[in-house]
Design a protein around this motif. Structure first.
Motif, mmCIF file in Angstrom:
data_model
loop_
_atom_site.group_PDB
_atom_site.id
_atom_site.type_symbol
_atom_site.label_atom_id
_atom_site.label_comp_id
_atom_site.label_asym_id
_atom_site.label_seq_id
_atom_site.Cartn_x
_atom_site.Cartn_y
_atom_site.Cartn_z
ATOM 1 N N ASP A 3 -54.860 19.004 28.753
ATOM 2 C CA ASP A 3 -55.197 20.432 28.661
ATOM 3 C C ASP A 3 -56.713 20.634 28.663
ATOM 4 O O ASP A 3 -57.224 21.563 29.278
ATOM 5 C CB ASP A 3 -54.605 21.044 27.377
ATOM 6 C CG ASP A 3 -53.086 21.179 27.490
ATOM 7 O OD1 ASP A 3 -52.578 21.063 28.631
ATOM 8 O OD2 ASP A 3 -52.429 21.373 26.451
ATOM 9 N N LYS A 40 -51.353 15.107 26.010
ATOM 10 C CA LYS A 40 -51.251 16.505 26.460
ATOM 11 C C LYS A 40 -52.550 17.249 26.107
ATOM 12 O O LYS A 40 -53.102 18.009 26.910
ATOM 13 C CB LYS A 40 -50.025 17.169 25.831
ATOM 14 C CG LYS A 40 -49.863 18.609 26.227
ATOM 15 C CD LYS A 40 -48.445 19.073 26.315
ATOM 16 C CE LYS A 40 -48.311 20.487 26.883
ATOM 17 N NZ LYS A 40 -49.485 21.309 26.998
ATOM 18 N N GLN A 41 -53.008 16.961 24.888
ATOM 19 C CA GLN A 41 -54.276 17.561 24.429
ATOM 20 C C GLN A 41 -55.420 17.208 25.402
ATOM 21 O O GLN A 41 -56.204 18.065 25.790
ATOM 22 C CB GLN A 41 -54.586 16.929 23.078
ATOM 23 C CG GLN A 41 -55.189 17.807 22.021
ATOM 24 C CD GLN A 41 -55.365 16.963 20.746
ATOM 25 O OE1 GLN A 41 -54.431 16.350 20.253
ATOM 26 N NE2 GLN A 41 -56.585 16.909 20.235
#
Ligand code: T4K
Length: 383
Positions: A33, A29-30
């Motif tokens: 993003d 997810k990091q």
């Protein structure tokens, strides 16, 4: 065959060390993003610095796999002519020389560790020799001090293929601190993995800078192309997996150390079986658990045992069979002739790596040993 002698599901030599999927997903997810996927991103840099501390080395450079790490490491050293190496290894060791236009000169191996026999190196040195490329086979350390002395005497470079040596120490010193460079493989089948990946531990900072350029199309920090580089970068997804695997690698070592003791306990009494991988806690990487079979005492050959185990759904591996010197790409080389490599040509027919990974569990390891014992007893009955 009874139910106890046969495994319903295949038992492989290894299974990748997989971190908690939720933790990896958080890292994904990091990455999503940030939209930063590769080209020395923040996770790559973080993994590099965490590995530098973990492996206790001066500097480390990450690569997309171990083979390219070794190939580029050798390129950066600008070696010429001949390199003395071992036939008892994975072909990647040798191929890294080919890709640099270097000729391998095969040196025979020791009959206990299967590492290059350091006492046989000197007689292979010619005025064309530029380096020694040794492998810490199965994580058992090479005779690093003898190799160092020979290299100093003849002004040779020393390269260690430490594909199997993640986190191990030799004489209390981290494996990556020996030689000019040491390669570690982070392939899925290795103790520590980044799916595919590899690294070079280097003590000379200027060599490390050359390597950072070589793996990135030859670009230096001023964005000038300063060498004939390539694309060998480890990406952010690999780094994310690596960061999570690094958090659990000590637990895995601990589990393997325990399995090692089970295997030793159960196999030591079996006639004709020798345990190859040392049990020295610090020196051992716990990458492989390897045995050598003496056919006359055990009752049947390594190949027969391998097939009998396979029939019971236990998939041991005959690393490193066939010998690199007997592959068609190498067999015409003078030093590859079997009479020049008597120990290697014998060992290659007797060595077997057993299933070895933390989740294998005590019960399965004990069953595997009982199967090995039973196959030997049956073999001796037919002698
Ligand atoms: N130098 C040395 C001394 C090496 O041993 C190696 C690699 C290198 C250099 C080169 O490093 P890398 O470029 O690979 O980083 C495996 C590995 O592919 C190879 O990395 C390793 N040595 C070699 C000794 O073993 P195979 O052909 O035996 O792998 P494979 O696909 O048969 O896998 C073995 C078992 O592992 C499978 O039966 C099941 C299990 N497995 C495997 C994979 C790939 C899984 O459960 N999941 C998986 O994703 O070469």
């Amino acid at each position: 065959m009874t139910e106890m002698d046969y495994f319903k599901d295949p038992i492989y030599i290894t299974r990748p060390l997989l971190p908690d999927l939720e933790k990896v997903t958080e890292k994904m997810k990091q990455i999503w993003d940030s939209k930063w996927l590769t080209n020395n991103g923040p996770l790559h840099d973080l993994l590099e610095s965490r590995l530098r501390s973990y492996l206790k080395v001066e500097d480390i450079v990450l690569f997309v796999n171990g083979t390219l790490a070794l190939t580029l490491g050798i390129k950066a050293m600008k070696l010429t002519g001949e390199v003395i190496t071992t036939p008892f290894t994975f072909p990647a060791t040798l191929l890294s020389l080919d890709w640099n236009g270097l000729s391998p000169v095969f040196c025979d191996i020791e009959n206990d560790t299967f590492n290059m026999d350091a006492n046989k190196i000197e007689c292979l040195i010619t005025d064309k020799t530029s380096a020694i490329l040794a492998v810490h086979v199965f994580g058992n350390p090479c005779c690093v001090n003898t190799i160092k002395n020979i290299a100093e005497k003849y002004h040779l470079k020393v390269i260690y293929d430490g594909a199997h040596s993640f986190g191990s120490e030799i004489n209390g010193i981290p494996a990556g601190r020996y030689g000019d460079i040491t390669m570690f493989s982070f392939h899925a089948t290795k103790l520590f993995n980044t799916v595919e990946g590899g690294a070079l531990a280097i003590s000379d900072r200027s060599l490390a800078e050359k390597l950072r350029a070589l793996k990135n199309f030859g670009f230096d920090i001023r964005e000038d192309v300063v060498s004939s580089g390539t694309n060998a970068k480890l990406n952010e997804i690999q780094a994310a997996v690596g960061l999570e695997v690094l958090n659990i690698v000590d637990i895995e070592r601990h589990k393997r150390r325990f399995l090692h003791s089970i295997y030793v306990r159960e196999l030591s009494e079996i006639k004709g079986i020798r345990i190859v991988t040392s049990s020295d806690d610090d020196g051992q990487s716990f990458q492989y658990f390897t045995i050598e079979i003496d056919k006359d005492k055990y009752g049947i050959s390594r190949d027969e045992l391998y097939l009998e185990m396979k029939n019971r759904n236990v998939h041991a591996r005959r690393y490193f069979y066939p010998l690199c010197s007997s592959f068609s790409w190498y067999r015409e080389i003078e030093s590859a002739r079997p009479e020049n490599l008597p120990v290697a040509n014998m060992a290659v027919n007797n060595v077997l790596c057993l299933p070895y990974y933390g989740d294998l569990g005590e019960e399965t390891a004990v069953r595997i040993c009982r199967i090995i014992k039973q196959i030997g007893v049956q073999g001796r009955r037919h002698l």
